[in-house]
Design a protein around this motif. Structure first.
Motif, short mmCIF file in Angstrom:
data_model
loop_
_atom_site.label_atom_id
_atom_site.label_comp_id
_atom_site.label_asym_id
_atom_site.label_seq_id
_atom_site.Cartn_x
_atom_site.Cartn_y
_atom_site.Cartn_z
N LEU A 80 -6.60 -16.26 -20.57
CA LEU A 80 -6.12 -15.14 -19.76
C LEU A 80 -6.81 -13.86 -20.20
O LEU A 80 -6.85 -13.55 -21.38
CB LEU A 80 -4.60 -14.98 -19.91
N LEU A 81 -7.30 -13.11 -19.22
CA LEU A 81 -8.00 -11.85 -19.51
C LEU A 81 -7.16 -10.66 -19.07
O LEU A 81 -6.34 -10.78 -18.14
CB LEU A 81 -9.35 -11.83 -18.79
N PRO A 82 -7.36 -9.49 -19.68
CA PRO A 82 -6.51 -8.34 -19.35
C PRO A 82 -6.71 -7.78 -17.96
O PRO A 82 -5.87 -6.99 -17.51
CB PRO A 82 -6.87 -7.32 -20.43
N ASP A 83 -7.78 -8.15 -17.25
CA ASP A 83 -7.92 -7.69 -15.87
C ASP A 83 -7.18 -8.59 -14.89
O ASP A 83 -7.23 -8.38 -13.68
CB ASP A 83 -9.39 -7.57 -15.47
N GLY A 84 -6.46 -9.62 -15.42
CA GLY A 84 -5.67 -10.50 -14.58
C GLY A 84 -6.41 -11.73 -14.11
O GLY A 84 -5.86 -12.52 -13.32
N LYS A 85 -7.63 -11.95 -14.58
CA LYS A 85 -8.38 -13.16 -14.23
C LYS A 85 -8.32 -14.15 -15.40
O LYS A 85 -7.80 -13.85 -16.47
CB LYS A 85 -9.82 -12.80 -13.87
N VAL A 86 -8.87 -15.34 -15.17
CA VAL A 86 -8.86 -16.41 -16.16
C VAL A 86 -10.29 -16.86 -16.40
O VAL A 86 -10.99 -17.22 -15.44
CB VAL A 86 -8.00 -17.60 -15.70
N LEU A 87 -10.72 -16.84 -17.65
CA LEU A 87 -12.03 -17.39 -18.00
C LEU A 87 -11.86 -18.85 -18.33
O LEU A 87 -11.08 -19.21 -19.21
CB LEU A 87 -12.63 -16.66 -19.21
N GLU A 88 -12.57 -19.73 -17.59
CA GLU A 88 -12.63 -21.13 -18.00
C GLU A 88 -14.04 -21.39 -18.49
O GLU A 88 -15.01 -20.93 -17.90
CB GLU A 88 -12.21 -22.07 -16.85
N THR A 89 -14.14 -22.12 -19.61
CA THR A 89 -15.43 -22.27 -20.26
C THR A 89 -15.46 -23.55 -21.08
O THR A 89 -14.42 -24.13 -21.39
CB THR A 89 -15.73 -21.04 -21.14
N GLY A 90 -16.67 -23.98 -21.44
CA GLY A 90 -16.83 -25.16 -22.30
C GLY A 90 -16.55 -26.45 -21.57
O GLY A 90 -16.26 -26.49 -20.38
N GLY A 91 -16.63 -27.55 -22.33
CA GLY A 91 -16.30 -28.86 -21.77
C GLY A 91 -17.41 -29.87 -21.96
O GLY A 91 -18.51 -29.58 -22.42
N ALA A 92 -17.08 -31.12 -21.58
CA ALA A 92 -18.03 -32.23 -21.68
C ALA A 92 -17.73 -33.22 -20.56
O ALA A 92 -16.63 -33.24 -20.01
CB ALA A 92 -17.95 -32.90 -23.04
N GLY A 152 -17.25 -28.95 -26.78
CA GLY A 152 -16.51 -30.09 -26.27
C GLY A 152 -15.26 -30.34 -27.10
O GLY A 152 -14.42 -29.45 -27.29
N TYR A 153 -15.12 -31.56 -27.61
CA TYR A 153 -13.96 -31.95 -28.39
C TYR A 153 -13.79 -31.03 -29.60
O TYR A 153 -14.76 -30.66 -30.27
CB TYR A 153 -14.14 -33.39 -28.83
N HIS A 154 -12.54 -30.67 -29.88
CA HIS A 154 -12.18 -29.80 -31.01
C HIS A 154 -12.82 -28.41 -30.91
O HIS A 154 -13.10 -27.78 -31.93
CB HIS A 154 -12.55 -30.46 -32.35
N SER A 155 -13.00 -27.92 -29.69
CA SER A 155 -13.44 -26.53 -29.51
C SER A 155 -12.24 -25.69 -29.10
O SER A 155 -11.23 -26.21 -28.64
CB SER A 155 -14.55 -26.43 -28.46
N SER A 156 -12.35 -24.39 -29.27
CA SER A 156 -11.30 -23.45 -28.89
C SER A 156 -11.93 -22.21 -28.27
O SER A 156 -13.05 -21.83 -28.63
CB SER A 156 -10.47 -23.02 -30.11
N ALA A 157 -11.21 -21.58 -27.37
CA ALA A 157 -11.59 -20.28 -26.82
C ALA A 157 -10.33 -19.42 -26.75
O ALA A 157 -9.26 -19.92 -26.39
CB ALA A 157 -12.23 -20.43 -25.44
N PHE A 158 -10.45 -18.13 -27.09
CA PHE A 158 -9.26 -17.29 -27.15
C PHE A 158 -9.64 -15.83 -27.02
O PHE A 158 -10.76 -15.42 -27.35
CB PHE A 158 -8.49 -17.52 -28.45
N LEU A 159 -8.68 -15.02 -26.55
CA LEU A 159 -8.87 -13.60 -26.33
C LEU A 159 -8.69 -12.82 -27.61
O LEU A 159 -7.70 -13.02 -28.34
CB LEU A 159 -7.86 -13.11 -25.28
N LEU A 160 -9.61 -11.90 -27.88
CA LEU A 160 -9.51 -10.98 -29.01
C LEU A 160 -8.87 -9.67 -28.55
O LEU A 160 -8.93 -9.33 -27.36
CB LEU A 160 -10.89 -10.71 -29.60
N PRO A 161 -8.28 -8.90 -29.45
CA PRO A 161 -7.63 -7.65 -29.05
C PRO A 161 -8.57 -6.62 -28.42
O PRO A 161 -8.10 -5.70 -27.75
CB PRO A 161 -7.04 -7.12 -30.36
N ASP A 162 -9.87 -6.77 -28.63
CA ASP A 162 -10.80 -5.81 -28.03
C ASP A 162 -11.23 -6.23 -26.62
O ASP A 162 -12.10 -5.57 -26.02
CB ASP A 162 -12.03 -5.59 -28.92
N GLY A 163 -10.65 -7.31 -26.09
CA GLY A 163 -10.95 -7.73 -24.73
C GLY A 163 -12.07 -8.74 -24.61
O GLY A 163 -12.37 -9.19 -23.50
#
Length: 803
Positions: free
Chosen positions: A513-525, A557-568
């Protein structure tokens, strides 16, 4: 034992006449510059004892009166709504939902609403409905809680941007506790703040698609769990990091990353927290539950989960042990509830069978509850089942999970803890190919819409799909509907990147979830721990569309993570392909909104300790269009069911902005949140940290949170708890890996991708292409036929010749 997770509600809305009148709407006219509310002071009489252009509305079990009284702010009349008895629901006087009375609005615009009021109850809320050109009149959102006051007091609030397809709105004051609210002199004005010009601060491509940076300092641990702490740092948990050697040596690791300094601090870790569950508690500490007791043994047991649980303290940066859970849970869910408790389902037990035991952490007692205190369905919910808290305290199982097939039935369900019932929810496509899909409660949480995207199946190992499905949990009978496919990118099939084709999508999806109200989807296999997909896109909940953006240059891919930082920005870590290697490189994504020129700044926060229903003041350095709370990430394996974006309706006075906090703890469970202010171009401030306190901070006599009837009559089959049992049998190859080959952290797939012939030569060629190297055979069994010459080594020259 009841935890009062939600008020009882099953009664439909009363405003039947208004709903019927809504069918008579004509084409809207442009909004006028003057007050848009007709008969704002109730001076003109209407029908049914109500003033002209006002109607009675409400729902639930309560006793009430509507009356026009002489005690007015101006003129001779005011409207009084009173509840003398309440079990649930509310009563409200609304602007009549008709073409003649409901104000015309323009999609994308915001409106300032104002009124004068008196109130003898703290349980009042300014409530907004909207007319959708297709779906008709529907509840939109609660905007502001009105404080008790004996004298005439003015209140104002700014609406969110009007959603697409909306032509008119209706609004009024809801009374949802015993007492009365008297109101007068309503106003509604269109906000005329100009949108500031956009000034691109990067290349044209960067400003359109954002940019990725691979950090110079690598992650020192094999972390698969990422938790953003309330000091802005990131807890990265590895445990053994899925390494047999580290497990055998008792070497368990975590690290704390400081995004400001770009440094890592390694943390002593007491147990193998590989594939544990985790969630932020209301005080900002991190509850970590279960983990890996044992790796699988060829011909023997599978993975095992222990009962131990720990709390990580961001201040001391240390782990402390809690009491044990009632059962082992390797890959458990963890959902924080509106009262600060945590509920957990699923995972593998100490004997590697599936756990059917629900666990409950008490926020008040700071311990796991004994089994007899916790309602049990005796159901096996699988591994990391995505359990999302709904606005009335029930849980929505989205259908996203890890490893193989999901739960039997429709693939998704609503679980009612108080009633201890499970109701099937239809519509999820390819429910048994949603292994390591992502599910997210879309912004804002008040809209109660969930997006599920991507997924595969490690048992059958087909090409992962790019399906998305959307569900509106506000509807009376929620059902998934098909969303747009995830955009295709490039895939590495073992010989370099090529464009995806056909129905190729991805599993191991991350959604942020991003602060502009959109969703970033990323990564995968594309397959089980193989064939990384390079693709990222932004999903816009307002239009339900994807916009492809720059892809992460690293494999995720497997065992990856993505997350929002406080600076956006968004940080991504990890990747653990089947050959057992690990990607220690860390990427950071700068979204396009950070390349549009100067960002607004929150120059002061009057108070960082917030309670439900509060109005909290901040100051900003220039006009902002919205503000929100975003709960910090606690993500692993594409799963973060607690991630949510909670809208804060604004009351604006120059650079002073009053933020109206929801009165419903189920929308924003207690804890620490990132507070963002966002301008009209979607450019966010740097976040400030605020602490939203639990129900104990509410008045002792407060009514249940204001919740409109929704999801009240789902069509799916409802079932109660099953018979009491110990566990669910689970295959030792639940992870999709055959332990007969190589070390434990190497994953030779139990089923090879489609197109790989069932011969030693074809399978060994696939393993060679994916850098597995030579593999020892564990024991005498060779179920995949990779050791044809029986020399104890798979895929040797003799094995390929004999094939």
């Amino acid at each position: 034992m009841s935890f009062h997770l939600r008020p009882r509600r099953r009664t439909s809305l009363l405003a039947v006449a208004g709903l019927a009148a809504g069918l008579l709407l004509v084409s809207p006219q442009p909004a006028a510059a003057a007050n848009l509310v007709k008969n704002p002071g109730f001076e003109t009489a209407g029908t049914d004892g109500m003033p002209y252009c006002w109607e009675k509305s409400g729902w639930g079990d309560n006793d009430f009166t509507f009356s026009t009284v002489a005690d007015a702010h101006t003129g001779t009349k005011a409207m009084k709504v009173e509840l003398t008895r309440r079990v649930d629901g509310d009563r409200k006087a609304l602007v009549t939902e008709s073409a003649a009375c409901a104000p015309v609005v323009t999609p994308g615009k915001q409106y300032d609403l104002g009124l004068w009021y008196k109130s003898t109850t703290p349980d009042t809320s300014l409530t907004l409905f909207r007319h959708d050109a297709t779906a008709g009149w529907q509840y939109w959102t609660d905007l502001k809680t009105l404080e008790m006051t004996s004298g005439w007091t003015q209140a104002s609030v700014r609406t969110p941007a009007v959603p697409a397809g909306t032509d008119r709105v209706s609004w009024g004051v809801s009374v949802y506790g015993t007492g009365s609210a008297t109101t007068d002199d309503y106003t509604m004005d269109e906000v005329a703040d100009p949108v500031p010009p956009v000034r691109c601060t990067g290349t044209a491509d960067e400003c359109a698609n954002g940019k990725w940076t691979v950090l110079p300092t690598r992650n020192p641990v094999r972390s698969m769990h990422s938790v953003v702490l309330n000091n802005g740092k990131v807890l990265l948990i590895a445990g053994s990091g899925n390494s047999e050697e580290m497990f055998a040596a008792g070497t368990f690791t975590s690290a704390v990353y400081d995004p400001v300094r770009g440094t890592y601090k390694q943390i002593p870790t007491p147990k193998d927290m590989f594939c544990a569950g985790h969630v932020q508690l209301s005080d900002g500490r991190v509850l970590v539950m279960s983990g890996n007791k044992a790796f699988p043994v060829a011909g023997g047991h599978g993975y095992e989960g222990y009962k131990d649980s720990y709390v990580f303290d961001p201040v001391t940066e240390t782990y402390g042990k809690t009491n044990d859970m009632n059962d082992g849970h390797w890959y458990p869910s963890a959902t924080v509830l509106g009262n600060g408790d945590v509920i957990s389902f699923g995972g593998l037990r100490e004997d590697s069978t599936g756990s059917v035991t629900a666990e409950l952490w008490s926020d008040a007692e700071q311990r796991w509850q004994p089994l007899w205190k916790v309602n049990q369905t005796w159901s096996y919910w699988g591994l990391y089942p995505s359990m999302i808290l709904m606005q009335d305290g029930r849980l929505f199982y989205s259908g996203s999970h890890v490893f193989g097939n999901g739960t039997p039935g429709t693939g998704s369900a609503i679980y009612d803890y108080d009633a201890n019932t499970t109701t099937a929810v239809p519509g999820l496509r390819n429910k048994d190919q949603r292994d390591q899909s992502a599910s997210v409660l879309l912004p804002p949480a008040q809209d109660q819409r969930v997006l599920t995207l991507g997924g595969g199946n490690i048992d059958s190992n087909p090409e992962a799909n790019g399906l998305t499905d959307l569900i509106d949990l506000k509807s009376p009978s929620p059902s998934y509907v098909a969303g747009p496919p995830v955009p295709q990118g490039e895939v590495d099939l073992g010989n370099g990147k090529v464009a995806q084709t056909g129905g190729q999508g991805k599993m191991y999806v991350s959604a942020v979830l991003l602060p502009d109200g959109k969703v970033l989807e990323t990564g995968g296999a594309l397959h089980n721990r193989a064939n990384p997909v390079y693709e990222s896109s932004l999903f816009d909940p307002a239009t339900s569309t994807f916009d492809p953006v720059a892809p992460d240059p690293e494999e995720r891919g497997y065992h990856s993570s993505a997350f929002l930082l406080p600076d956006g920005r968004v940080m991504t870590t990890g990747d653990n392909p089947g050959n057992g290697t690990w990607n220690h490189d860390v990427s950071v994504y700068t979204p396009p909104y950070l390349l549009k020129g100067p960002r607004p700044a929150i120059t002061s926060v009057i108070d960082t300790e917030w309670v439900y229903g509060d109005t909290q003041r901040i100051t900003v350095d220039r006009p902002v269009a919205k503000a929100e709370l975003i709960r910090p990430a606690a993500v692993t394996h594409s799963s973060d069911p607690n991630q949510r974006f909670v809208d804060l309706p604004l009351s604006v006075d120059g650079n002073n902005v009053d933020l109206n906090v929801t009165s419903n703890p189920n929308l924003a469970p207690p804890g620490w949140y990132m507070l963002f202010a966002v301008d009209a171009n979607g450019v966010p401030s740097v976040a400030e940290w605020v602490h939203l306190q639990g129900p104990s901070a509410l008045a002792a006599d407060a009514a249940s949170p204001h919740v409109h009837a929704f999801a009240e009559s789902p069509d799916g089959k409802t079932s109660g708890p099953g018979r009491k049992r110990t566990s669910q049998p689970v295959s030792p190859t639940v992870s999709g890996c055959d332990p007969h080959y190589g070390s434990v952290n190497v994953c030779v797939p139990t089923v090879f991708p489609d197109g790989v012939k069932e011969t030693a030569a074809a399978r060994c060629a696939w393993l060679k292409t994916h850098d597995y190297g030579r593999l020892r055979v564990n024991g005498k069994d060779d179920p995949l036929g990779l050791d044809r010459d029986r020399d104890g080594r798979a895929c040797g020259k003799g094995d390929v010749r004999r094939s």
